[in-house]
Design an enzyme around this catalytic site. Structure first.
Site, PDB file in Angstrom:
ATOM      1  N   GLU A  14      73.993  44.375  62.131  1.00 46.60           N
ATOM      2  CA  GLU A  14      75.349  43.923  62.450  1.00 46.60           C
ATOM      3  C   GLU A  14      75.454  43.501  63.916  1.00 46.60           C
ATOM      4  O   GLU A  14      76.150  42.548  64.247  1.00 46.60           O
ATOM      5  CB  GLU A  14      76.352  45.033  62.119  1.00 46.60           C
ATOM      6  CG  GLU A  14      76.453  45.275  60.611  1.00 46.60           C
ATOM      7  CD  GLU A  14      77.294  46.488  60.273  1.00 46.60           C
ATOM      8  OE1 GLU A  14      76.861  47.616  60.608  1.00 46.60           O
ATOM      9  OE2 GLU A  14      78.367  46.329  59.692  1.00 46.60           O
TER      10      GLU A  14
ATOM     11  N   GLU B  33      73.643  51.004  54.325  1.00 43.75           N
ATOM     12  CA  GLU B  33      74.732  51.991  54.415  1.00 43.75           C
ATOM     13  C   GLU B  33      75.086  52.590  53.061  1.00 43.75           C
ATOM     14  O   GLU B  33      75.472  53.753  52.962  1.00 43.75           O
ATOM     15  CB  GLU B  33      75.970  51.349  55.049  1.00 43.75           C
ATOM     16  CG  GLU B  33      75.850  51.080  56.549  1.00 43.75           C
ATOM     17  CD  GLU B  33      75.187  49.757  56.886  1.00 43.75           C
ATOM     18  OE1 GLU B  33      74.597  49.122  55.971  1.00 43.75           O
ATOM     19  OE2 GLU B  33      75.235  49.359  58.060  1.00 43.75           O
TER      20      GLU B  33
HETATM   21  N1  3HC Z   1      69.561  57.005  63.678  1.00 43.71           N
HETATM   22  C1  3HC Z   1      68.847  57.961  64.282  1.00 43.71           C
HETATM   23  N2  3HC Z   1      67.633  58.366  63.885  1.00 43.71           N
HETATM   24  C2  3HC Z   1      67.125  57.736  62.824  1.00 43.71           C
HETATM   25  C3  3HC Z   1      67.792  56.719  62.140  1.00 43.71           C
HETATM   26  C4  3HC Z   1      69.068  56.336  62.606  1.00 43.71           C
HETATM   27  N3  3HC Z   1      69.782  55.389  62.048  1.00 43.71           N
HETATM   28  N4  3HC Z   1      67.027  56.307  61.125  1.00 43.71           N
HETATM   29  C5  3HC Z   1      65.909  57.034  61.176  1.00 43.71           C
HETATM   30  N5  3HC Z   1      65.970  57.909  62.197  1.00 43.71           N
HETATM   31  C6  3HC Z   1      64.946  58.873  62.597  1.00 43.71           C
HETATM   32  C7  3HC Z   1      64.596  59.850  61.522  1.00 43.71           C
HETATM   33  O1  3HC Z   1      65.496  60.927  61.503  1.00 43.71           O
HETATM   34  C8  3HC Z   1      63.203  60.251  61.912  1.00 43.71           C
HETATM   35  O2  3HC Z   1      63.306  61.153  62.966  1.00 43.71           O
HETATM   36  P1  3HC Z   1      62.167  62.249  63.228  1.00 43.71           P
HETATM   37  O3  3HC Z   1      60.913  61.500  63.531  1.00 43.71           O
HETATM   38  O4  3HC Z   1      62.708  63.042  64.350  1.00 43.71           O
HETATM   39  O5  3HC Z   1      62.081  62.993  61.932  1.00 43.71           O
HETATM   40  C9  3HC Z   1      62.621  58.968  62.482  1.00 43.71           C
HETATM   41  O6  3HC Z   1      63.751  58.146  62.803  1.00 43.71           O
HETATM   42  C10 3HC Z   1      61.732  58.225  61.557  1.00 43.71           C
HETATM   43  O7  3HC Z   1      62.382  58.101  60.312  1.00 43.71           O
HETATM   44  P2  3HC Z   1      61.552  58.049  58.977  1.00 43.71           P
HETATM   45  O8  3HC Z   1      60.720  59.257  58.852  1.00 43.71           O
HETATM   46  O9  3HC Z   1      62.531  57.739  57.898  1.00 43.71           O
HETATM   47  O10 3HC Z   1      60.573  56.827  59.274  1.00 43.71           O
HETATM   48  P3  3HC Z   1      60.250  55.526  58.466  1.00 43.71           P
HETATM   49  O11 3HC Z   1      59.439  54.685  59.376  1.00 43.71           O
HETATM   50  O12 3HC Z   1      59.750  55.896  57.122  1.00 43.71           O
HETATM   51  O13 3HC Z   1      61.665  54.784  58.226  1.00 43.71           O
HETATM   52  C11 3HC Z   1      63.754  53.777  58.743  1.00 43.71           C
HETATM   53  C12 3HC Z   1      62.415  54.284  59.302  1.00 43.71           C
HETATM   54  C13 3HC Z   1      63.492  52.591  57.832  1.00 43.71           C
HETATM   55  C14 3HC Z   1      64.634  53.359  59.905  1.00 43.71           C
HETATM   56  C15 3HC Z   1      64.428  54.890  57.899  1.00 43.71           C
HETATM   57  O14 3HC Z   1      64.454  56.063  58.678  1.00 43.71           O
HETATM   58  C16 3HC Z   1      65.816  54.595  57.451  1.00 43.71           C
HETATM   59  O15 3HC Z   1      66.012  54.005  56.422  1.00 43.71           O
HETATM   60  N6  3HC Z   1      66.796  55.048  58.250  1.00 43.71           N
HETATM   61  C17 3HC Z   1      68.167  54.971  57.844  1.00 43.71           C
HETATM   62  C18 3HC Z   1      68.728  53.714  58.327  1.00 43.71           C
HETATM   63  C19 3HC Z   1      70.188  53.673  58.007  1.00 43.71           C
HETATM   64  O16 3HC Z   1      70.666  54.180  57.019  1.00 43.71           O
HETATM   65  N7  3HC Z   1      70.916  52.997  58.876  1.00 43.71           N
HETATM   66  C20 3HC Z   1      72.296  52.780  58.652  1.00 43.71           C
HETATM   67  C21 3HC Z   1      73.043  53.765  59.423  1.00 43.71           C
HETATM   68  S1  3HC Z   1      74.749  53.636  59.071  1.00 43.71           S
HETATM   69  C22 3HC Z   1      75.255  52.381  60.043  1.00 43.71           C
HETATM   70  O17 3HC Z   1      74.495  51.689  60.680  1.00 43.71           O
HETATM   71  C23 3HC Z   1      76.736  52.253  60.066  1.00 43.71           C
HETATM   72  C24 3HC Z   1      77.178  50.946  60.564  1.00 43.71           C
HETATM   73  O18 3HC Z   1      77.311  50.028  59.517  1.00 43.71           O
HETATM   74  C25 3HC Z   1      78.492  51.077  61.251  1.00 43.71           C
END
Ligand code: 3HC
Ligand code: NAI
Length: 697
Positions: free
Chosen positions: A106, A126
């Site tokens: 975004e 999300e």
């Molecule tokens: N914020 C903070 N930390 C995050 C994060 C995020 N959005 N996404 C992942 N992390 C952290 C994890 O907690 C993990 O931390 P750790 O090493 O301390 O355990 C580390 O990053 C690595 O995560 P993964 O083990 O999942 O590593 P991968 O490489 O397999 O995947 C990823 C990385 C694809 C980014 C996956 O973690 C993921 O899908 N994250 C979620 C992303 C998400 O849902 N984002 C949307 C958030 S809501 C939003 O943006 C609202 C907005 O629309 C207003």
């Protein structure tokens, strides 16, 4: 503390997002971006700005760790940051590499231009957290890639390779190459924009039209109805995308915001977010640092080619790790190997596996009757009969032949892992790896840490679990470990409900309607009622103070073991798993109640759910207090991934918090008073948390 770096490259200011691991858009990072934009705006030498992340991630989106805290909304919030970026009078170019997700994507939509590198991963995930893109994604994405493509991204939440959007207006330039080329390419693009005096492109100004939108959105809502289950987010996503067409941009943004805030407050979203963080937390062991060197696991041995041994073996073959399987007799070995082949052939018939992959996997499997063939194995997992004398013989032989440093694991579901470890002279190398049936399908792996298990063994097993795509949760040693120790009380309580007046079908239906994949009696019939019977017989001797409803024993005495005998709590037609309520069981129950002098009463579904689920909660709290589980979320992960607990409720411990621990404790006290069962005295941890006004999770 700044989470950005600001550097000048010629006349372009480069703002590098620097908030490892994935540039979550937390408060400090947001402040850093705004400060960078302000600095670039104020500096007359700056002609353009590039926003870039790390090789791993442009940004993984809003910082999930901040959710629920005041920091999450603190200004500059993400909407403000994007507004400031968009309003910047100088061209802002997003350089997209690695992961670019959610709020991160975004943010790029607020930039005037976007360049992306091959292999980047684009997503609006999300919905997987029970939310919708809440920083303009539902308004800007349809304007730039079209309504259908945008809705697909938003509703699936799945990552898409950047290549898929090559040549679309999402990217102004696509850079073939690797990570290092991204900055170079973005800088060259920025120079071009400046040289050509290109007008700033603000997506908010794009007008979209979509003839036939009503029919399209109606179709989308119908589609979603079939898959959304109890989750409200998919419908809100559609509403918000439709608003991009029906409302002016700023009003659409307000509508999106209202939907986002509403979803954020739903228990379904809390449950999904809890599961997301819980899964990651479970992989961490408090006293085993992340950088603990792991042992190399290149060859695996599996002992026992039965139900579990076969499934366990398949996990490793699927991950490309060769396995040698050992049995007592050639016949059993052949049968085990044939079952594995048949499972793969079934996958092939369903189009999930090619002949080549099948051959590859079977080619990595060898069978043996001799322990000598385990000399090279790095990890050996036994799945032999559940008898301590059999385990003793197996572990003594393993101790004699396994190479030093090999990890020796037991798949026992009830036996004492410390005792098993002490059959060897290397208890530090012994660990429990408790898979769930069918072991090649179920996500859960309980990793049972013995008193002597070495830290690097724990680190290795957790790493191996990830490789074979399991959700690993650490459990201390106790009878039943975490999952089965809790489920025993759930089953016990369900038994009393029958005594008091419910039928097996009523109990199952109430819990299934509430969300459990399977009620306790259907589950018993599937697993085999003889397993629970054997455990109870042991309990009658070992722990005579625990009360059980004895009706289940009566059923077993008649050989009603469940699906495998065609009869259990229900009836089964040959070759059919459908549970048919059996009037004979009802008659037996009536006679049994008479025998006990119990007058049956009408029991509500709500009471059934409360008693069964709170039984999980109370035992879970004891497990937490004893340190058998490190965190409440570990318990929830076990129930979500191994016991069919409904995802939208987040696990028994989160559910208790949602109901309110005070209310849960009150109900438990009521149950204690009416049943006289000491089990129902709220666990001391619950009493303490209630007194302190705290929750379990
Ligand atoms: N914020 C903070 N930390 C995050 C994060 C995020 N959005 N996404 C992942 N992390 C952290 C994890 O907690 C993990 O931390 P750790 O090493 O301390 O355990 C580390 O990053 C690595 O995560 P993964 O083990 O999942 O590593 P991968 O490489 O397999 O995947 C990823 C990385 C694809 C980014 C996956 O973690 C993921 O899908 N994250 C979620 C992303 C998400 O849902 N984002 C949307 C958030 S809501 C939003 O943006 C609202 C907005 O629309 C207003
Ligand atoms: P099973 O009876 O299907 O298979 C056991 C196999 O081990 C048989 O093929 C048998 O020939 C072989 N075996 C027995 N003694 C042996 C020995 N000394 N050397 C080599 N092979 C030997 O049993 P299942 O269900 O696979 O259970 C195995 C273990 O897994 C048990 O400890 C059980 O408690 C545990 N477990 C079982 C689960 C289940 O749902 N079945 C779930 C989780 C754990």
């Amino acid at each position: 503390m700044s989470s950005t770096n600001y550097q000048l490259h010629g006349s372009t200011a480069v703002i590098t997002l620097d908030n490892p691991p994935v540039n979550g858009l937390g408060y400090d990072l947001r402040c850093g971006i705004v400060a960078g934009i302000d600095q670039a705006t104020a500096d007359p030498a700056v002609k353009a700005v590039v926003l870039i992340g790390s090789d791993r991630a442009f940004s993984g989106g809003a910082d999930i760790r901040e959710f629920g805290s005041p920091k999450s909304y603190a200004e500059p919030n993400l909407l403000t940051v994007i507004r400031i970026v968009e309003a910047c009078p100088k061209p802002v170019v997003a350089a997209i590499g690695g992961v670019c997700m959610g709020g991160g994507l975004e943010l790029t939509l607020g930039c005037h231009f976007r360049v992306a590198i091959a292999g980047a991963s684009i997503a609006l995930p999300e919905i997987k957290l029970g939310l919708l893109p809440g920083a303009g994604g539902t308004q800007r994405m349809p304007r730039i890639v079209g309504v259908e493509a945008a809705l697909n991204l938003i509703l699936s939440g799945n990552p898409v390779p950047s290549e898929k959007f090559k040549g679309t207006p999402l990217f102004d330039e696509f850079i073939e190459g690797n990570g290092g080329d991204l900055l170079k390419g973005a800088l060259a693009f920025a120079d071009k924009v400046v040289a050509e005096k290109r007008p700033l492109k603000r997506i908010r100004d794009i007008r979209i039209d979509y003839p036939g939108q009503e029919a399209f959105f109606q179709f989308s809502r119908n589609m979603v109805k079939g898959v959304a289950g109890p989750f409200p987010a998919p419908f809100k996503c559609i509403d918000a995308v439709q608003a991009a067409l029906t409302k002016p941009f700023d009003e659409g943004m307000k509508f999106e915001r209202a939907c986002f805030i509403e979803l954020m407050g739903t228990p379904e979203s809390r449950a999904l977010r809890h599961a997301f963080t819980g899964e990651r937390a479970a992989s961490k062991i408090p006293d085993v640092p992340d950088d603990t060197p792991a042992r190399k696991i290149a060859r695996v041995g599996v002992i026992g080619a039965g139900t579990m041994g076969g499934g366990i073996t398949m996990n490793f073959l699927n991950a490309g790790i060769p396995v040698t399987m050992l049995e007592m007799k050639q016949e059993a070995l052949d049968k085990g190997i044939a079952t594995i082949r048949k499972n793969y052939e079934n996958s092939m018939k369903k189009g999930k596996l090619t002949q080549e992959k099948l051959d590859q996997r079977m080619g990595m499997l060898s069978g043996t009757l001799s322990y000598d063939d385990f000399k090279d194995a790095d990890l050996i997992i036994e799945a032999v009969f559940e008898e301590i004398s059999v385990k003793e013989a197996v572990f003594k032989q393993l101790d004699a032949i396994a190479k030093p440093g090999a990890i020796l694991a037991s798949n026992t579901s009830t036996l004492d892992v410390n005792k098993i470890a002490n059959f060897t002279k290397r208890p530090q190398d012994v660990v429990g790896m408790h898979f769930f049936s069918p072991a090649n399908v179920m996500k859960l792996l309980e990793v049972v840490r013995g008193a002597a298990t070495a830290k690097d063994v724990m680190a290795t097993v957790m790493q191996v679990a990830k490789k074979i795509k399991k959700t690993a949760v650490v459990s201390g040693v106790c009878d039943g470990f975490i999952g089965n120790r809790m489920i025993e009380h759930y089953g016990r309580v369900a038994g009393f409900l029958l005594e008091e007046g419910a039928t097996p079908a009523q109990v199952d239906k109430a819990l299934e309607k509430w969300g459990m994949a399977m009620g306790p009696f259907r589950m018993g019939d599937l697993a085999g009622n003889d397993i629970g019977w054997a455990i109870r017989k042991r309990r009658y001797v070992e722990k005579p103070s625990i009360r059980y409803a004895k009706f289940a024993d009566k059923l077993c005495e008649q050989g009603r073991y469940g699906q495998k005998t065609g009869k259990g709590w229900y009836l089964y037609q040959p070759g059919n798993r459908k549970a048919i309520p059996d009037p004979e069981v009802d008659t037996m129950l009536e006679a049994y109640r008479k025998e006990l002098g119990i007058t049956p009463r009408k029991i509500s579904d709500a009471e059934i759910v409360q008693r069964c689920i709170y039984a999980l909660v109370n035992e879970g709290a004891r497990i937490l207090e004893e340190g058998i589980a490190a965190r409440a979320s570990d318990i929830d992960m076990i129930y979500l991934t191994g016991y069919g607990f409904p995802l939208h409720r987040g696990g028994p411990m989160l559910y208790a918090d949602e109901v309110g621990l005070y209310n849960v404790a009150r109900s438990m006290k009521e149950f204690a008073a009416t049943s006289g069962d000491a089990f129902w005295e709220p666990a001391p941890l619950i009493a303490k948390r209630v007194a302190d006004g705290k929750s379990l999770t």
